[in-house]
Design a protein around this motif. Structure first.
Motif, short mmCIF file in Angstrom:
data_model
loop_
_atom_site.label_atom_id
_atom_site.label_comp_id
_atom_site.label_asym_id
_atom_site.label_seq_id
_atom_site.Cartn_x
_atom_site.Cartn_y
_atom_site.Cartn_z
N ALA A 135 39.13 101.89 90.42
CA ALA A 135 38.88 102.51 89.12
C ALA A 135 37.38 102.78 89.01
O ALA A 135 36.56 102.00 89.50
N TYR A 136 37.03 103.86 88.32
CA TYR A 136 35.63 104.24 88.15
C TYR A 136 35.10 103.66 86.86
O TYR A 136 35.65 103.88 85.79
N ASP A 137 34.01 102.89 86.95
CA ASP A 137 33.31 102.37 85.78
C ASP A 137 32.05 103.21 85.62
O ASP A 137 31.06 103.00 86.32
N LYS A 138 32.12 104.19 84.72
CA LYS A 138 31.01 105.14 84.54
C LYS A 138 29.74 104.44 84.04
O LYS A 138 28.65 104.75 84.50
N GLU A 139 29.90 103.49 83.12
CA GLU A 139 28.75 102.80 82.53
C GLU A 139 27.94 102.06 83.59
O GLU A 139 26.72 102.10 83.60
N ARG A 140 28.62 101.37 84.49
CA ARG A 140 27.93 100.57 85.52
C ARG A 140 27.76 101.30 86.84
O ARG A 140 27.17 100.75 87.77
N GLN A 141 28.33 102.51 86.94
CA GLN A 141 28.28 103.28 88.18
C GLN A 141 28.82 102.44 89.35
O GLN A 141 28.15 102.18 90.34
N GLU A 142 30.09 102.02 89.18
CA GLU A 142 30.76 101.21 90.19
C GLU A 142 32.21 101.68 90.35
O GLU A 142 32.79 102.25 89.43
N LEU A 143 32.75 101.41 91.52
CA LEU A 143 34.18 101.55 91.76
C LEU A 143 34.76 100.14 91.77
O LEU A 143 34.26 99.27 92.50
N VAL A 144 35.78 99.91 90.98
CA VAL A 144 36.28 98.57 90.73
C VAL A 144 37.68 98.39 91.30
O VAL A 144 38.57 99.21 91.07
N CYS A 145 37.86 97.29 92.05
CA CYS A 145 39.18 96.86 92.51
C CYS A 145 39.59 95.70 91.62
O CYS A 145 39.01 94.60 91.72
N LYS A 146 40.55 95.95 90.74
CA LYS A 146 40.98 94.90 89.80
C LYS A 146 41.74 93.79 90.50
O LYS A 146 41.71 92.64 90.06
N PHE A 147 42.42 94.10 91.60
CA PHE A 147 43.19 93.09 92.32
C PHE A 147 42.27 92.05 92.97
O PHE A 147 42.48 90.85 92.84
N ASP A 148 41.24 92.53 93.68
CA ASP A 148 40.31 91.63 94.38
C ASP A 148 39.14 91.19 93.51
O ASP A 148 38.34 90.37 93.92
N ARG A 149 39.02 91.80 92.31
CA ARG A 149 37.92 91.52 91.38
C ARG A 149 36.57 91.79 92.04
O ARG A 149 35.64 91.00 91.96
N LEU A 150 36.49 92.96 92.72
CA LEU A 150 35.26 93.39 93.36
C LEU A 150 34.82 94.72 92.77
O LEU A 150 35.64 95.57 92.46
N ALA A 151 33.50 94.89 92.61
CA ALA A 151 32.93 96.12 92.10
C ALA A 151 31.96 96.67 93.15
O ALA A 151 30.99 96.00 93.51
N ALA B 223 29.54 94.54 97.64
CA ALA B 223 30.32 94.47 96.41
C ALA B 223 29.88 93.28 95.55
O ALA B 223 29.47 92.24 96.06
N ARG B 224 30.01 93.49 94.26
CA ARG B 224 29.72 92.44 93.29
C ARG B 224 31.05 91.80 92.90
O ARG B 224 32.03 92.49 92.61
N THR B 225 31.09 90.46 92.89
CA THR B 225 32.29 89.76 92.45
C THR B 225 32.31 89.77 90.93
O THR B 225 31.33 89.38 90.29
N MET B 226 33.42 90.22 90.37
CA MET B 226 33.53 90.32 88.92
C MET B 226 33.95 88.99 88.32
O MET B 226 34.68 88.21 88.93
N SER B 227 33.49 88.74 87.10
CA SER B 227 33.87 87.52 86.40
C SER B 227 35.31 87.63 85.92
O SER B 227 35.89 88.72 85.91
N MET B 228 35.88 86.55 85.50
CA MET B 228 37.28 86.53 85.03
C MET B 228 37.44 87.36 83.75
O MET B 228 38.51 87.88 83.49
#
Length: 59
Positions: free
Chosen positions: A19-35, A50-55
């Motif tokens: 998924a595209y996060d326009k605000e942070r300019q990242e592509l996000v994998c919600k399954f692995d919680r990686l940006a 990749a940045r590990t996303m918080s819960m």
């Protein structure tokens, strides 16, 4: 971010949709919680970059 590109790129870890996060300019994998960052308009799809996303993120 070109939406046609989003249709063909996948998470390098699980091969799932990103998924595209326009605000942070990242592509996000919600399954692995990686940006994955987008630098200069180019997605950097490398697990070490990749940045590990918080819960709380991505809900």
């Amino acid at each position: 971010m070109d939406h046609r590109l989003l249709e063909i790129v996948a998470c390098p870890v699980c091969k799932g949709k990103l998924a595209y996060d326009k605000e942070r300019q990242e592509l996000v994998c919600k399954f692995d919680r990686l940006a994955y960052p987008i630098k200069g308009g180019i997605p950097v799809l490398l697990e070490p970059e990749a940045r590990t996303m918080s819960m709380d993120e991505g809900r």
